[in-house]
Design a protein around this motif. Structure first.
Motif, PDB file in Angstrom:
ATOM      1  N   LYS A 122      37.171  39.858  42.887  1.00  0.00           N
ATOM      2  CA  LYS A 122      37.882  39.566  41.652  1.00  0.00           C
ATOM      3  C   LYS A 122      39.143  40.414  41.625  1.00  0.00           C
ATOM      4  CE  LYS A 122      33.729  38.443  39.061  1.00  0.00           C
ATOM      5  NZ  LYS A 122      32.854  38.798  37.933  1.00  0.00           N
ATOM      6  N   VAL A 123      40.197  39.844  41.069  1.00  0.00           N
ATOM      7  CA  VAL A 123      41.469  40.545  41.071  1.00  0.00           C
ATOM      8  C   VAL A 123      41.340  41.870  40.325  1.00  0.00           C
ATOM      9  CG1 VAL A 123      42.362  39.515  38.951  1.00  0.00           C
ATOM     10  CG2 VAL A 123      43.942  40.279  40.712  1.00  0.00           C
ATOM     11  N   SER A 289      42.252  35.091  44.143  1.00  0.00           N
ATOM     12  CA  SER A 289      42.057  36.250  43.269  1.00  0.00           C
ATOM     13  C   SER A 289      42.737  36.041  41.923  1.00  0.00           C
ATOM     14  CB  SER A 289      42.606  37.514  43.938  1.00  0.00           C
ATOM     15  OG  SER A 289      41.892  37.809  45.115  1.00  0.00           O
TER      16      SER A 289
END
Length: 512
Positions: A122-123, A289
């Motif tokens: 995840k970003v 992302s």
């Protein structure tokens, strides 16, 4: 010395040794390259492998679809034994020494297994790279991507803020996604809360006109994203081992694909699906992302909107129950508030009133006569003509209703709407004698709907009028007692009234 084990589509694997005379080893679609690849997704001069001081480097030559090392798109990076290179549908395994074909894993399998072992993160906008680990060009590229990501997430916040209509919210959200991610097609699905099946809410297509296309996506990819609660990136779904047995991927000829679940409180609410049936290697890890971060924001907003909608529906049902209980006192006015609210919402559709104002209109229309609870039954049900003093008491009901609603903090905005629903357009109404645009537009709408329903309903002191007579009276009062523009709109929608008599007014409000 390094060896490259190469697999191109369904062709037999071959091994290429990287001897000094091979460098620089150019890779591309043109036959002049030392490693030519006959694939339309490969650029004419796509990438090159070079040698310097005993080290080997893979460099992208500004290709259209990118060069990938261990599942990550690169511009230039060092390669080592055990690395996996992907260029379109070509898998290249880097080996320290050649292995027999029987004991070697397929380069495609190797590349896919690396992607599966290291699922997309995840970003994390707080994550930074150590300056000493990367060169100035790569640092500048990383900083540029971070700035773009921050700008996009800021825009996403703006799109998701203060929009109660989920359909409109998702439309705006998809426009932003298609603006920043190079997808050919995009869909947003929400899962049906009863069946769990994905329901398409928004679609975009750059390949064909939207009205000419059916909503056809890979069920396998959607199902995988929902069940695993994971984001999916496939640079060429047709040769991706995760979907190699998927008939939907094969029949749709899906090439590049991304699918991100919209999750809130560990529950999948929906999916964002992007793909292309034309081009492989269209999306990067950074795209995935960024899309994952946007989906997180969307999940929180959708969950809040649904919770608010559930509470609002419960509240509306409670209001309707209260109104029915009050109307049970007087059979002659039973159903009056419900009919008035229906008429008002029809008018609001023609006037283009916002969703937020429609909800205020609905509540005010349902509760416009709530003040009559303070009027004696003897007056409300009187069959004969009322005296002036008795009429003055009846005319207190707007102020009584406003006082009652004022005590309920959440409903404070509709207080003036109830207070002024008996004002006249020419200023001869009550309780304050205001006129024209001084009267809230919602009160002016209620006045017309209330007048029409009163004329076409039985009352203790008279029988209902015919529809034609009621229309004639509305026209006579247009411009004096009633707003002439709204009267004209109401007369336009009268033909629709018979077709919606069975619908509850709350069903006419915009819902998700």
């Amino acid at each position: 010395m390094l060896y490259l084990r190469i697999a191109i589509g369904t062709e037999k694997e071959r091994i290429l040794s990287l001897t000094d005379d091979q460098f620089p080893l150019s890779i591309g679609r043109d036959n002049k390259n030392k490693l030519p690849i006959d694939n339309s997704a490969v650029s004419r001069y796509h990438a090159v492998i070079t040698s310097h001081n005993g080290n080997f480097y893979l460099e992208d030559l500004n290709s259209t679809n990118g060069t990938f090392l261990n599942g990550r798109q690169i511009l230039k990076d060092r390669i080592n034994p055990g690395d996996a290179i992907r260029i379109a549908n070509v898998g290249i395994a880097v080996e320290a020494e050649p292995t027999t074909l029987n004991e070697a894993a397929s380069p495609l399998e190797l590349a896919v297994s690396i992607e599966e072992e290291k699922p997309p993160k995840k970003v994390d906008l707080t994550e930074t790279l150590a300056i000493e680990d990367i060169g100035p060009e790569k640092l500048e590229e990383q900083q540029t991507k971070s700035r773009v990501a921050l700008q996009v997430l800021y825009k996403a916040d703006a799109v998701l803020r203060d929009i109660e209509d989920i359909k409109l919210l998702l439309e705006n959200f998809m426009d932003l996604i298609m603006e920043v991610i190079p997808a050919s097609r995009g869909y947003i699905f929400l899962l049906n809360r009863d069946t769990g099946m994905p329901v398409p809410y928004v679609r975009r297509s750059l390949e064909l006109a939207e009205e000419d296309t059916e909503i056809v996506v890979s069920k396998t990819i959607l199902k995988t994203a929902v069940q695993r609660k994971e984001s999916i990136l496939s640079n060429d779904a047709l040769v991706d081992e995760r979907f190699i047995h998927s008939r939907s991927v094969a029949s749709l000829k899906v090439r590049s694909a991304m699918c991100v679940p919209i999750i809130s409180r560990d529950k999948v609410l929906g999916l964002i699906y992007l793909d292309s049936t034309i081009q492989s290697f269209l999306f990067s890890q950074e795209d995935l992302s960024l899309l994952s971060a946007m989906a997180i924001k969307a999940g929180v907003t959708i969950e809040n909107a649904r919770l608010y909608d559930d509470l609002r529906t419960l509240f509306y049902n409670t209001v309707e129950t209260l109104i029915r209980a009050l109307q049970a006192r007087d059979p002659y006015t039973s159903g009056h508030s419900t009919r008035v609210s229906r008429y008002c919402l029809l008018i609001s559709e023609k006037l283009g009133i916002s969703t937020k104002d429609k909800h205020s209109l609905y509540l005010a229309a349902m509760l416009h006569d709530i003040g009559k609870i303070g009027i004696p039954d003897a007056l409300l049900q009187r069959r004969g003509k009322l005296s002036k003093d008795e009429m003055d008491i009846i005319r207190e009901h707007p102020a009584l209703g406003a006082s009652m609603i004022r005590m309920l903090g959440e409903m404070h905005p509709i207080v003036p709407l109830i207070l002024h629903h008996h004002e006249a357009y020419d200023g001869t109404g009550y309780p304050d004698g205001i006129k024209g645009d001084e009267i809230p537009i919602i009160s002016r709408i209620i006045a017309i709907a209330d007048t029409y329903d009163a004329m076409t309903s039985d009352r203790p002191y008279r029988e209902r009028r015919k529809k034609s007579e009621a229309i004639k009276e509305l026209k006579r009062c247009s411009g004096t007692k009633l707003d002439p523009k709204i009267v004209d709109v109401f007369l336009e929608v009268l033909d629709e009234i018979s077709s919606m008599q069975s619908r509850e007014p709350v069903e006419m409000l915009t819902r998700d």
